[in-house]
Scaffold this motif. Structure first.
Motif, PDB file in Angstrom:
ATOM      1  N   GLU A   1       0.859  -1.164   0.000  1.00  0.00           N
ATOM      2  CA  GLU A   1       0.000   0.000   0.000  1.00  0.00           C
ATOM      3  C   GLU A   1       0.898   1.218   0.000  1.00  0.00           C
ATOM      4  N   SER A   2       0.570   2.228  -0.800  1.00  0.00           N
ATOM      5  CA  SER A   2       1.347   3.453  -0.774  1.00  0.00           C
ATOM      6  C   SER A   2       0.394   4.620  -0.700  1.00  0.00           C
ATOM      7  N   LYS A   3       0.606   5.473   0.294  1.00  0.00           N
ATOM      8  CA  LYS A   3      -0.338   6.571   0.507  1.00  0.00           C
ATOM      9  C   LYS A   3       0.395   7.900   0.467  1.00  0.00           C
ATOM     10  N   PRO A   4       0.423   8.550  -0.671  1.00  0.00           N
ATOM     11  CA  PRO A   4       1.012   9.884  -0.688  1.00  0.00           C
ATOM     12  C   PRO A   4       0.087  10.845   0.055  1.00  0.00           C
ATOM     13  N   SER A   5       0.663  11.853   0.630  1.00  0.00           N
ATOM     14  CA  SER A   5      -0.179  12.777   1.372  1.00  0.00           C
ATOM     15  C   SER A   5       0.145  14.203   0.962  1.00  0.00           C
ATOM     16  N   PRO A   6      -0.857  15.080   0.868  1.00  0.00           N
ATOM     17  CA  PRO A   6      -0.631  16.468   0.473  1.00  0.00           C
ATOM     18  C   PRO A   6       0.323  17.174   1.432  1.00  0.00           C
ATOM     19  N   THR A   7       0.453  16.701   2.657  1.00  0.00           N
ATOM     20  CA  THR A   7       1.356  17.360   3.597  1.00  0.00           C
ATOM     21  C   THR A   7       2.802  17.076   3.255  1.00  0.00           C
ATOM     22  N   GLY A   8       3.037  16.090   2.326  1.00  0.00           N
ATOM     23  CA  GLY A   8       4.403  15.741   1.970  1.00  0.00           C
ATOM     24  C   GLY A   8       4.965  14.623   2.819  1.00  0.00           C
ATOM     25  N   ILE A   9       4.270  14.238   3.853  1.00  0.00           N
ATOM     26  CA  ILE A   9       4.740  13.106   4.664  1.00  0.00           C
ATOM     27  C   ILE A   9       3.965  11.881   4.214  1.00  0.00           C
ATOM     28  N   ASN A  10       4.647  11.003   3.498  1.00  0.00           N
ATOM     29  CA  ASN A  10       3.958   9.869   2.880  1.00  0.00           C
ATOM     30  C   ASN A  10       4.176   8.590   3.683  1.00  0.00           C
ATOM     31  N   ARG A  11       3.272   7.664   3.471  1.00  0.00           N
ATOM     32  CA  ARG A  11       3.374   6.364   4.141  1.00  0.00           C
ATOM     33  C   ARG A  11       3.386   5.261   3.111  1.00  0.00           C
ATOM     34  N   ILE A  12       4.109   4.209   3.471  1.00  0.00           N
ATOM     35  CA  ILE A  12       4.123   3.065   2.568  1.00  0.00           C
ATOM     36  C   ILE A  12       4.158   1.789   3.401  1.00  0.00           C
ATOM     37  N   LYS A  13       3.436   0.779   2.963  1.00  0.00           N
ATOM     38  CA  LYS A  13       3.414  -0.500   3.682  1.00  0.00           C
ATOM     39  C   LYS A  13       4.079  -1.549   2.817  1.00  0.00           C
ATOM     40  N   LEU A  14       5.004  -2.302   3.458  1.00  0.00           N
ATOM     41  CA  LEU A  14       5.775  -3.257   2.689  1.00  0.00           C
ATOM     42  C   LEU A  14       5.703  -4.629   3.312  1.00  0.00           C
ATOM     43  N   HIS A  15       5.818  -5.640   2.477  1.00  0.00           N
ATOM     44  CA  HIS A  15       5.993  -6.988   3.008  1.00  0.00           C
ATOM     45  C   HIS A  15       7.384  -7.438   2.633  1.00  0.00           C
TER      46      HIS A  15
END
Lengths: 441, 306
Positions: free
Chosen positions: B250-264
């Motif tokens: 899962e990859s979630k870019p965010s307008p605040t510039g702090i993005n999250r990504i989920k990896l296996h």
């Protein structure tokens, strides 16, 4: 301290402190007295409205001799029946006596305008009968007939004695069957009430504890058997307390009545008989039946024997039935569900009440004899026999059987109880209850 | 030192097996969670520990010896279905239950006074239980359970029916009892409370013990190598760089510039490589393993996917 004792204490305190216990304990005896006295008072004071009866007497013999009493007023009328029936429809009734009444006793008719009753009809028939009888006697032309009749009139009072040869004195104990009958009724009925009311009380309270889940809390610290015994014994001690209070009340009231309200000559007569005088020596005016009743009722030994057996049979009978009621209570979730399961328990109690009736008719019948040993019926039936004096060994055997059965029912009931208190939801059948007794825990 | 040991306990009723060869050990001074779906056999196990029912097979050791009738004095049990006499006064009733647990009347009275002072409920003493609210009755039931200072406390769903404030009060009381040396068995469905206060758990499903152990160990053991990274930088560059090294969940870019990504990440040995790669193309803020919650583990275990 023993846990059963702690539970007994709780059950006892909870019930005895209730206002309802104090009220029922004090009011029930009053209510009983009221129930006994009320019918008499009602008979005394209930004068219905007067009933006017037109008499059309074709024989001419009956009408003049008919006696008016408080309620019934006879009005002879020289008219025909048909005329009377249409003219006097506001009167209570028209009594038509036929010409042949002396030879044909059924030649009399009563036409009523209002609801009649057996009492009124018997009363009229009796009057007519005695008028006809005295008319027939007159036909024999006996001299001084009224004097002869009054001189042969007699009223026999049978004195009954218990035929036993005691070692100290040869005097037979006078016993009053009237008192025994009243006691038999009162005691066995009391036992019946106690078994039903207190038995149902045990069942109710087990159901309640099961429903509000107190049992789940208790069962972690007390064995189910101790819990059940604590409850049964706790309720039993309330029952015993109530009986003892009643006995004391009756004794005190009885003592006061006998010592203060008894007419002097009767009291004197009682005293003389107790000192060995024979009943025959009493003045003719004394009512021997009443005298005998008073003597029986003031016989402390007799009363003590009865009350001791009352307590023993109440305890035994109650413990036996209460165990069964507790088992039923533990198996169900609501009093409605209990109905079906408690029927087999109630049946022997109700049956014993019917047998009790027959005991009072004939205390020595074999029905009475055998059912006073069968444990499910013995408390009530034996209690009905005891006032008529039952050999001690019979009471002892009956008690032993009763208490042995009590032990057996407690054993079985405890097995059902143990399973039942933790079961919720479905209503078990009798067959399932039986299966529960064989569960291994 | 284990306070309670259950060895190969089995129990069956007429038609069904409630417990099938269950074993577990409860360390002294721990808070032990007993979990499982409805009807799994938890209540039966608690009843066996309380000696309400006896096991068909197996043994229960309490404090090193086979459990005896006297041991119930050292156990406090708060059943799931609370039960008190409604018509009885609060104080009198608590003393009654304490005496059934072996306390004397005077001992029970003074102990009860202490608890009532502590909870600030002295004015309840002469009230009938029926007059209390549900939460108040629960508190009283709690006091009844613990007032004889048992070594082992068994709570079946202790927090149901409590508001958050009283639940917290209760929780701190339970922790305090543990600190004073009591061992606590906790049966519940509330997984967040398990994570918060239990040291060990056993999960029972369909009459069997399917999972036992220390809560942290279990959670880590059943982590499925899923990691989350929080970063500042170009999402596309990161995705391209990581594509061959691991599986992107899962990859979630965010307008605040702090993005999250989920990896296996397939194996533990590759974790360092993945971090190094990511570190080169973006500004990493955090990189952590996602530890499954007890709730996830519970559901997965019960469904057989552990």
């Amino acid at each position: 301290m023993n846990k059963t004792a702690i539970i007994i204490g709780r059950e006892f305190n909870e019930r005895v402190r209730k206002k309802s216990f104090i009220l029922t304990t004090l009011l029930t005896p009053l209510l009983m007295i009221a129930l006994m006295v009320a019918p008499v008072l009602i008979m005394e004071y209930s004068e219905g409205k007067e009933k006017r009866i037109v008499v059309v007497d074709e024989s001419g013999i009956i009408a003049p001799a008919l006696q008016n009493d408080g309620e019934m007023i006879f009005e002879p009328m020289p008219v025909t029946v048909e005329a009377a029936r249409s003219a006097f429809d506001t009167h209570f009734a028209i009594l038509h006596i036929g010409k042949e009444i002396m030879t044909n006793p059924s030649d009399a008719r009563l036409y009523t305008n209002e609801a009649s009753s057996i009492n009124i009809e018997t009363h009229i028939a009796n009057q007519i009968e005695s008028i006809i009888e005295s008319e027939k006697l007159k036909a024999y032309n006996i001299e001084n007939l009224p004097q002869i009749l009054s001189s042969i009139e007699t009223d026999v009072t049978l004195q009954s004695f218990k035929n036993q040869v005691s070692e100290s004195d040869e005097e037979a104990v006078s016993s009053s069957s009237a008192v025994a009958t009243v006691l038999a009724y009162a005691l066995s009925f009391m036992l019946y009430m106690f078994l039903l009311i207190y038995g149902a009380m045990v069942m109710q309270s087990v159901i309640e504890e099961k429903n509000n889940r107190v049992l789940e809390v208790m069962v972690s610290s007390v064995r189910p058997f101790d819990m059940m015994m604590g409850k049964i014994l706790g309720v039993a001690s309330v029952a015993v307390l109530q009986i003892v209070i009643w006995i004391v009340l009756v004794a005190v009231v009885g003592y006061v009545v006998v010592t203060t309200m008894l007419p002097d000559e009767l009291a004197a007569a009682v005293a003389m008989i107790k000192q060995g005088a024979a009943i025959e020596t009493m003045q003719e005016s004394t009512d021997i039946g009443l005298l005998q009743a008073i003597i029986t009722l003031t016989d402390i030994g007799y009363l003590a024997r009865i009350f001791a057996s009352l307590l023993l049979f109440v305890m035994g009978g109650f413990l036996m039935y209460a165990a069964m009621f507790a088992a039923v209570g533990s198996a169900v979730d609501s009093p409605q569900d209990a109905q079906q399961l408690q029927t087999p328990i109630m049946l022997p109690i109700i049956l014993s009440l019917f047998i009790m009736m027959s005991v009072i008719n004939d205390p020595t019948s074999s029905l009475a004899y055998w059912f006073s040993f069968i444990p499910l019926t013995s408390p009530i039936v034996m209690m009905a026999r005891i006032p008529y004096e039952v050999p001690l060994w019979e009471i002892a055997v009956s008690l032993i059987i009763l208490y042995a059965t009590f032990a057996a029912t407690v054993w079985g009931a405890a097995k059902i109880y143990r399973v039942g208190i933790l079961m919720h939801g479905k209503k078990p059948s009798l067959k399932e209850l039986w299966r529960w007794t064989r569960y291994k825990y | 030192m284990n306070l309670l040991t259950i060895e190969n306990v089995s129990k069956s009723f007429a038609k069904h097996t409630a417990l099938d060869d269950v074993s577990l050990t409860i360390p002294q001074g721990s808070i032990y969670g007993l979990l499982g779906p409805n009807g799994a056999g938890k209540t039966t196990l608690l009843r066996i520990i309380n000696r309400i029912t006896a096991p068909d097979k197996g043994r229960v050791l309490f404090d090193g010896h086979d459990i005896t009738p006297e041991d119930v004095y050292s156990i406090g049990y708060l059943p799931e279905e609370r039960g008190l006499y409604k018509k009885m006064k609060v104080g009198e009733q608590a003393i009654f239950f304490a005496r059934l647990k072996g306390m004397s009347k005077s001992e029970a009275t003074s102990k009860l006074r202490e608890w009532f002072d502590k909870f600030g409920i002295n004015e309840w003493w002469n009230k009938e239980v029926g007059e209390l609210s549900k939460g108040m009755a629960q508190k009283m039931q709690f006091i009844v359970t613990v007032m004889h200072n048992p070594k082992l406390l068994i709570f079946d769903e202790p927090f149901s029916g409590f508001d958050p404030i009283n639940a917290n009060l209760l929780k701190s009381e339970i922790l305090e009892l543990r600190d004073k040396g009591a061992t606590i068995i906790f049966s519940t469905h509330n997984m967040s409370s398990v994570e918060e206060i239990c040291d060990h758990i056993t999960l029972i499903n369909k009459s069997r013990n399917i999972l036992s152990g220390n809560v942290e160990e279990i959670r880590h053991k059943h982590g499925s190598n899923i990691f989350e990274a929080v970063y500042r930088g170009n999402e596309a560059a990161l995705l391209a760089a990581l594509d061959k090294r691991c599986e992107i969940l899962e990859s979630k870019p965010s307008p605040t510039g702090i993005n999250r990504i989920k990896l296996h990440i397939a194996s533990d040995s590759e974790v360092r490589g993945v971090i190094a790669t990511a570190n080169e193309c973006v500004e990493l803020r955090s990189f952590s393993e996602i530890i499954p919650s007890m709730n996830d583990i519970f559901i997965r275990a019960v469904n057989g996917n552990l």
